[in-house]
Design a protein around this motif. Structure first.
Motif, PDB file in Angstrom:
ATOM      1  N   GLU A   1      -6.808   3.018   3.915  1.00 40.76           N
ATOM      2  CA  GLU A   1      -5.852   3.769   4.745  1.00 40.76           C
ATOM      3  C   GLU A   1      -4.465   3.675   4.125  1.00 40.76           C
ATOM      4  O   GLU A   1      -4.247   2.850   3.241  1.00 40.76           O
ATOM      5  N   PRO A   2      -3.517   4.526   4.559  1.00 42.34           N
ATOM      6  CA  PRO A   2      -2.236   4.641   3.843  1.00 42.34           C
ATOM      7  C   PRO A   2      -1.115   3.700   4.243  1.00 42.34           C
ATOM      8  O   PRO A   2      -0.038   3.740   3.649  1.00 42.34           O
TER       9      PRO A   2
ATOM     10  N   THR B   1       0.826  -1.209   0.000  1.00 39.73           N
ATOM     11  CA  THR B   1       0.000   0.000   0.000  1.00 39.73           C
ATOM     12  C   THR B   1       0.862   1.262   0.000  1.00 39.73           C
ATOM     13  O   THR B   1       0.518   2.274  -0.619  1.00 39.73           O
TER      14      THR B   1
ATOM     15  N   THR C   1       0.904   5.296  -1.454  1.00 38.94           N
ATOM     16  CA  THR C   1       1.054   6.448  -0.556  1.00 38.94           C
ATOM     17  C   THR C   1       2.221   7.321  -1.007  1.00 38.94           C
ATOM     18  O   THR C   1       2.104   8.547  -1.116  1.00 38.94           O
TER      19      THR C   1
ATOM     20  N   VAL D   1      -7.239   9.192   1.322  1.00 37.84           N
ATOM     21  CA  VAL D   1      -7.740   7.869   0.944  1.00 37.84           C
ATOM     22  C   VAL D   1      -8.595   7.971  -0.322  1.00 37.84           C
ATOM     23  O   VAL D   1      -8.526   7.092  -1.205  1.00 37.84           O
TER      24      VAL D   1
ATOM     25  N   ASN E   1      -7.302  -3.156   2.510  1.00 44.53           N
ATOM     26  CA  ASN E   1      -6.492  -2.666   1.381  1.00 44.53           C
ATOM     27  C   ASN E   1      -6.178  -3.866   0.503  1.00 44.53           C
ATOM     28  O   ASN E   1      -5.392  -4.742   0.900  1.00 44.53           O
TER      29      ASN E   1
END
Length: 361
Positions: free
Chosen positions: A230-231, A136, A140, A211, A238
């Motif tokens: 979420e990051p 993820t 980001t 997000v 995710n």
């Protein structure tokens, strides 16, 4: 007068006879009267024996109580049992590991693409949608870099950045202040969760806007099998596929900052009076036999061990994606197996295995 004397004498004689009779009838009484010291000594002996018996009884009772307490403690003490098996990943629950391949990969999902020609050299369950853990952070980092935000701007870690999803720790304590550039470095290189969360939290519009931007970027890139909530990647919600992640790696590789930070072997940051040493979570970046242009690792129990890389192998620029690997070092082993295979393969060779699978969240 003589008569009175005779009466008195006779009375004395009668008393003497009576006393003699009593003495003969109760001999013990006279003995007891004669030896009071012996009786006192005997009483002391008896008392001493009674005390000894009482002490022995008390000791036996104390021993019994101690034994009882020890037994109680043993009963309360946890029984040592074999370690519980690790939680199954989504890929294991979906049965993706049952798909075999000629390279004997330990990852249930794999995809290898020639970056220049877009030729698929190897594919295994490449459209299966699974949790992607800290992969993820590649999205980001891409958004933070593309936003052209000032990299020297100080950002302070707050309580909002503390992991409540998995309870993981961090050396970046609440109150720590680092530059945005340092946080991005730690997020991409050593997968620092608080750093990644702080980057999303301080994005223009806040975490919610960030997000939303993550998902919008995924749609823009054609990543139709991806979703972000979420990051950091701590949430199993995710999710993405190897096919989508190969697209993300290709785009991220075009960003020179992401290439530099993700492949950095190590980095030191100063926090107060301390100097903290961070290392890359992918040890292949230190290997002289690898030429890696971009990389990111990830792990949560729901995702298994994950790895994405851009690397040059046998003169070819390759994008590699490995998801849901079963062992701690097996994702790196899979990368080595693929590299060896590519170095030996004949032109036009490829492997395609497995059908798409979409486990539920």
């Amino acid at each position: 007068m003589h008569a009175r004397f005779r009466i008195a004498t006779r009375f004395s004689q009668v008393l003497a006879i009576a006393a003699l009779g009593l003495s003969l009838a109760f001999p013990g009484a006279q003995a007891a009267e004669r030896k009071p010291a012996a009786s006192k000594k005997q009483s002391q002996v008896v008392a001493k024996r009674a005390a000894v018996k009482s002490s022995a009884k008390a000791q036996r009772k104390a021993g019994s109580v101690k034994s009882t307490r020890m037994a109680a403690r043993s009963a309360k003490a946890p029984v040592r049992m074999a370690a519980e098996p690790a939680r199954l990943s989504f890929g294991q629950l979906a049965g993706l590991h049952s798909v075999s391949d000629p390279l004997d990969l330990k990852s249930s999902v794999a995809l290898v693409i020639d970056q220049d020609t877009k030729e698929v050299l190897l594919s295994k369950n490449d459209h299966a949608v699974l949790p992607i853990a800290s992969l993820t952070k590649l999205m980001t980092g891409l958004l933070v870099s593309e936003a052209r935000l000032p990299m020297d701007e100080p950002i302070t870690i707050t309580q909002d950045d503390v992991d409540t999803e998995k309870g993981s720790g961090s050396r970046l304590t609440v109150g720590t202040t680092l530059s945005r550039g340092e946080l991005l470095h730690l997020a991409l290189m050593s997968s620092e969760n608080r750093a990644a969360h702080a980057l999303g939290r301080t994005y223009p519009g806040g975490l919610t806007a960030f997000v939303q931007r993550m998902n919008a970027k995924a749609r823009l890139l054609g990543m139709t099998e991806s979703r972000f909530v979420e990051p950091t990647g701590l949430s199993s919600s995710n999710q993405s596929s190897a096919h989508d992640l190969a697209t993300l790696v290709n785009v991220a590789h075009g960003d020179s900052l992401l290439r530099e930070l993700s492949t950095s072997p190590g980095h030191e940051v100063t926090v107060g009076s301390r100097v903290l040493q961070y290392n890359n979570t992918n040890r292949l970046v230190k290997s002289p036999t690898w030429d890696i242009g971009l990389q990111k690792t990830g792990y949560i129990s729901e995702a298994g061990r994950c790895l994405v890389m851009q690397a040059e192998v046998a003169g070819r620029k390759l994008i590699m994606v490995f998801l849901d690997s079963a062992g701690k070092f097996s994702r790196l082993g899979d990368a080595e197996r693929v590299r060896s295979w590519v170095e030996k393969m004949h032109p036009g060779s490829s492997i395609s295995l497995g059908a798409a699978a979409t486990p539920r969240s």
